[in-house]
Design a protein around this motif. Structure first.
Motif, PDB file in Angstrom:
ATOM      1  N   ARG A  70      -1.931  13.368  -8.164  1.00  0.00           N
ATOM      2  CA  ARG A  70      -1.360  11.676  -8.443  1.00  0.00           C
ATOM      3  C   ARG A  70      -0.021  11.388  -8.401  1.00  0.00           C
ATOM      4  N   ILE A  71       1.370  12.328  -8.854  1.00  0.00           N
ATOM      5  CA  ILE A  71       2.152  11.588  -9.255  1.00  0.00           C
ATOM      6  C   ILE A  71       2.834  11.730  -7.928  1.00  0.00           C
ATOM      7  N   ALA A  72       2.865  12.970  -7.048  1.00  0.00           N
ATOM      8  CA  ALA A  72       3.638  13.216  -6.520  1.00  0.00           C
ATOM      9  C   ALA A  72       2.494  12.219  -5.119  1.00  0.00           C
ATOM     10  N   SER A  73       1.789  12.168  -4.971  1.00  0.00           N
ATOM     11  CA  SER A  73       1.586  10.338  -3.999  1.00  0.00           C
ATOM     12  C   SER A  73       2.425   8.975  -4.309  1.00  0.00           C
ATOM     13  N   ARG A  74       2.710   8.720  -5.610  1.00  0.00           N
ATOM     14  CA  ARG A  74       3.085   7.914  -6.048  1.00  0.00           C
ATOM     15  C   ARG A  74       4.476   7.525  -5.777  1.00  0.00           C
ATOM     16  N   GLN A  75       5.599   8.326  -5.288  1.00  0.00           N
ATOM     17  CA  GLN A  75       7.146   8.597  -5.110  1.00  0.00           C
ATOM     18  C   GLN A  75       6.743   7.682  -3.895  1.00  0.00           C
ATOM     19  N   LEU A  76       8.142   7.106  -4.107  1.00  0.00           N
ATOM     20  CA  LEU A  76       8.610   6.065  -3.279  1.00  0.00           C
ATOM     21  C   LEU A  76       8.427   6.651  -1.626  1.00  0.00           C
ATOM     22  N   ILE A  77       9.538   7.996  -1.535  1.00  0.00           N
ATOM     23  CA  ILE A  77       9.014   8.182  -0.071  1.00  0.00           C
ATOM     24  C   ILE A  77       7.623   8.751   0.160  1.00  0.00           C
ATOM     25  N   SER A  78       6.714   8.682  -0.276  1.00  0.00           N
ATOM     26  CA  SER A  78       4.919   8.679  -0.115  1.00  0.00           C
ATOM     27  C   SER A  78       4.297   7.734   0.460  1.00  0.00           C
ATOM     28  N   LEU A  79       4.993   6.472   0.259  1.00  0.00           N
ATOM     29  CA  LEU A  79       5.024   5.114   0.459  1.00  0.00           C
ATOM     30  C   LEU A  79       4.945   4.216   1.361  1.00  0.00           C
ATOM     31  N   ASP A  80       4.479   3.806   1.765  1.00  0.00           N
ATOM     32  CA  ASP A  80       4.668   2.540   2.926  1.00  0.00           C
ATOM     33  C   ASP A  80       4.195   1.222   2.390  1.00  0.00           C
ATOM     34  N   PRO A  81       4.622   0.643   3.194  1.00  0.00           N
ATOM     35  CA  PRO A  81       4.220  -1.021   2.124  1.00  0.00           C
ATOM     36  C   PRO A  81       2.860  -1.355   2.411  1.00  0.00           C
ATOM     37  N   PRO A  82       2.095  -1.884   1.743  1.00  0.00           N
ATOM     38  CA  PRO A  82       3.344  -3.095   0.591  1.00  0.00           C
ATOM     39  C   PRO A  82       3.464  -2.025  -1.129  1.00  0.00           C
ATOM     40  N   ASP A  83       2.859  -1.135  -1.338  1.00  0.00           N
ATOM     41  CA  ASP A  83       2.995  -0.410  -2.201  1.00  0.00           C
ATOM     42  C   ASP A  83       4.357  -0.005  -2.111  1.00  0.00           C
ATOM     43  N   HIS A  84       5.027   0.678  -1.088  1.00  0.00           N
ATOM     44  CA  HIS A  84       6.659   0.825  -1.450  1.00  0.00           C
ATOM     45  C   HIS A  84       7.850  -0.792  -1.375  1.00  0.00           C
ATOM     46  N   THR A  85       7.248  -1.290  -1.150  1.00  0.00           N
ATOM     47  CA  THR A  85       7.450  -3.158  -0.959  1.00  0.00           C
ATOM     48  C   THR A  85       8.104  -3.124  -2.704  1.00  0.00           C
ATOM     49  N   ARG A  86       6.706  -2.828  -3.285  1.00  0.00           N
ATOM     50  CA  ARG A  86       6.356  -3.384  -4.652  1.00  0.00           C
ATOM     51  C   ARG A  86       7.405  -2.499  -5.716  1.00  0.00           C
ATOM     52  N   LEU A  87       7.248  -1.322  -5.485  1.00  0.00           N
ATOM     53  CA  LEU A  87       7.574   0.103  -6.860  1.00  0.00           C
ATOM     54  C   LEU A  87       9.581  -0.294  -5.879  1.00  0.00           C
TER      55      LEU A  87
END
Length: 385
Positions: free
Chosen positions: A77-94
């Motif tokens: 779960r933690i690995a999946s929430r890293q910025l390098i693992s995310l796209d917008p909109p999650d990435h944009t917010r974080l």
């Protein structure tokens, strides 16, 4: 035009000895080149500068492929929430949240402290006479800088470093280092909620009061990413830069004669032998026209920063290490677009200060032993005065 490639050529020993020759052949092929990694996954290598740039900002290339599972455990779960693992909109917010805390002001206020740490390390190296460029110079600086930035007490920093080394080496098979780090950060975050300090963790937990905060897994993932990226990549740049200088005597003389070239050394090291060979795995969301070919939907796209930064269409004599080159700022060693490295300015600052101090104080520095490949820095760097 060379078009034939081995199925897993990128991992063959001959390729690892000279990966830049492989990427030159990929550029010459005029199409994405399929490879199969040791785990059996197929991906498509792209290595021309223009194509890598297009891939880095392409809206149909990303990390969060529908149906892709990261596992259900805490470490996953933690690995999946890293910025390098995310796209917008999650990435944009974080990124927006951490960007409010990870500011130029916070980086700038660290500069005098970074200089003091570098001065102590260089003075100690001069006393030793013979020393290891990793353990005695490159490693302690970013380890302490990131810990200071985050707010990790000095007594805990050795433990902090051990977690980073385990996680980045891909040896954290059961996630124990990630879980231990997460438990430690839970306690430190609780302390910062009760007694805020002038550090990044206090800034991040303070966001909770406004109701616009990172959740627990996001907070751990963010600090873990800073821990790994902020330490490991900067160590790599410093080690690679020192070795490149010492194996290019004219460039080393240039820096000794004019330490103000330290910034140019940082940029040319990033271009010539940057810390990231291929950006973290991304996927084509649909059949994608890129780099002269079609990458099938839902398959991995390997955008090579090493290939892009040696592209002769962009850089004159790209295989020459030259701190005076005029085109160096076109390198993309820190990525591009929404995933451009958040800590690029901090990493540049640390490396510049270290190269400046080495040139001024360790002018007789030389390699104590011949070294072959210096990918990352796990083999050490024996130096002597």
């Amino acid at each position: 035009m060379i078009t034939e490639f081995g199925l897993s050529e990128l991992w063959e020993p001959e390729t690892r000895r000279d990966p830049h020759a492989f990427y030159a052949r990929v550029r010459a092929a005029g199409r994405p080149v399929p490879q199969v990694d040791p785990a059996g996954n197929r991906f498509w290598v792209v290595a021309r500068h223009a194509d890598v740039l297009e891939g880095l900002r392409h809206p149909e290339i990303g990390h969060q492929l529908p149906g892709l599972s990261h596992g259900e455990g805490e470490a996953e779960r933690i690995a999946s929430r890293q910025l390098i693992s995310l796209d917008p909109p999650d990435h944009t917010r974080l990124r927006g949240l951490v960007g409010r805390a990870f500011t130029a002001r916070m980086t700038a206020r660290l500069e005098p402290w970074i200089a003091e740490v570098a001065d102590r390390l260089v003075a100690r190296a001069r006393e030793l006479g013979s020393f290891d460029g990793v353990a005695d110079l490159a490693d302690p600086l970013p380890v302490n800088v990131i810990a200071q930035l985050v707010g990790v007490p000095e007594d805990d920093r050795a433990m902090f470093r051990a977690w980073s080394a385990t996680i980045v080496s891909a040896s954290d098979w059961d996630g124990s280092a990630t879980l231990a780090f997460a438990a430690y950060l839970d306690d430190l975050a609780a302390l910062r909620r009760r007694a805020p300090a002038d550090d990044l963790l206090s800034e991040l937990v303070a966001l909770e009061a406004g109701g616009d905060a990172l959740d627990r897994d996001e907070l751990v993932a963010m600090i873990q990413l800073l821990l790994i990226a902020g330490q490991e990549t900067t160590v790599d740049v410093i080690v690679n830069g020192i070795r490149l200088l010492l194996t290019h005597p004219e460039q080393w003389r240039n820096l000794r004669d004019d330490p103000s070239l330290a910034d140019a050394v940082v940029e040319e090291t990033l271009r010539f032998r940057g810390p990231v060979e291929i950006v973290p795995p991304r996927f084509a969301f649909r059949d994608l026209d890129l780099a002269g070919g079609v990458i099938p939907a839902h398959e991995r796209v390997a955008l090579s920063l090493w290939g892009a930064n040696r592209d002769p269409e962009v850089f004159a004599d790209p295989d020459v290490f030259d701190v005076h080159r005029s085109d160096v700022r076109r390198h993309i060693a820190f990525g591009h677009g929404i995933h451009f490295c958040l800590g690029a300015s901090l990493g540049r600052l640390e490396a510049r200060i270290m190269f400046d101090r080495v040139a001024r104080e360790l002018g007789t520095l030389r390699l104590a032993a011949d070294q072959g490949d210096f990918r990352l820095h796990h083999g050490g760097l024996p130096l002597t005065l």
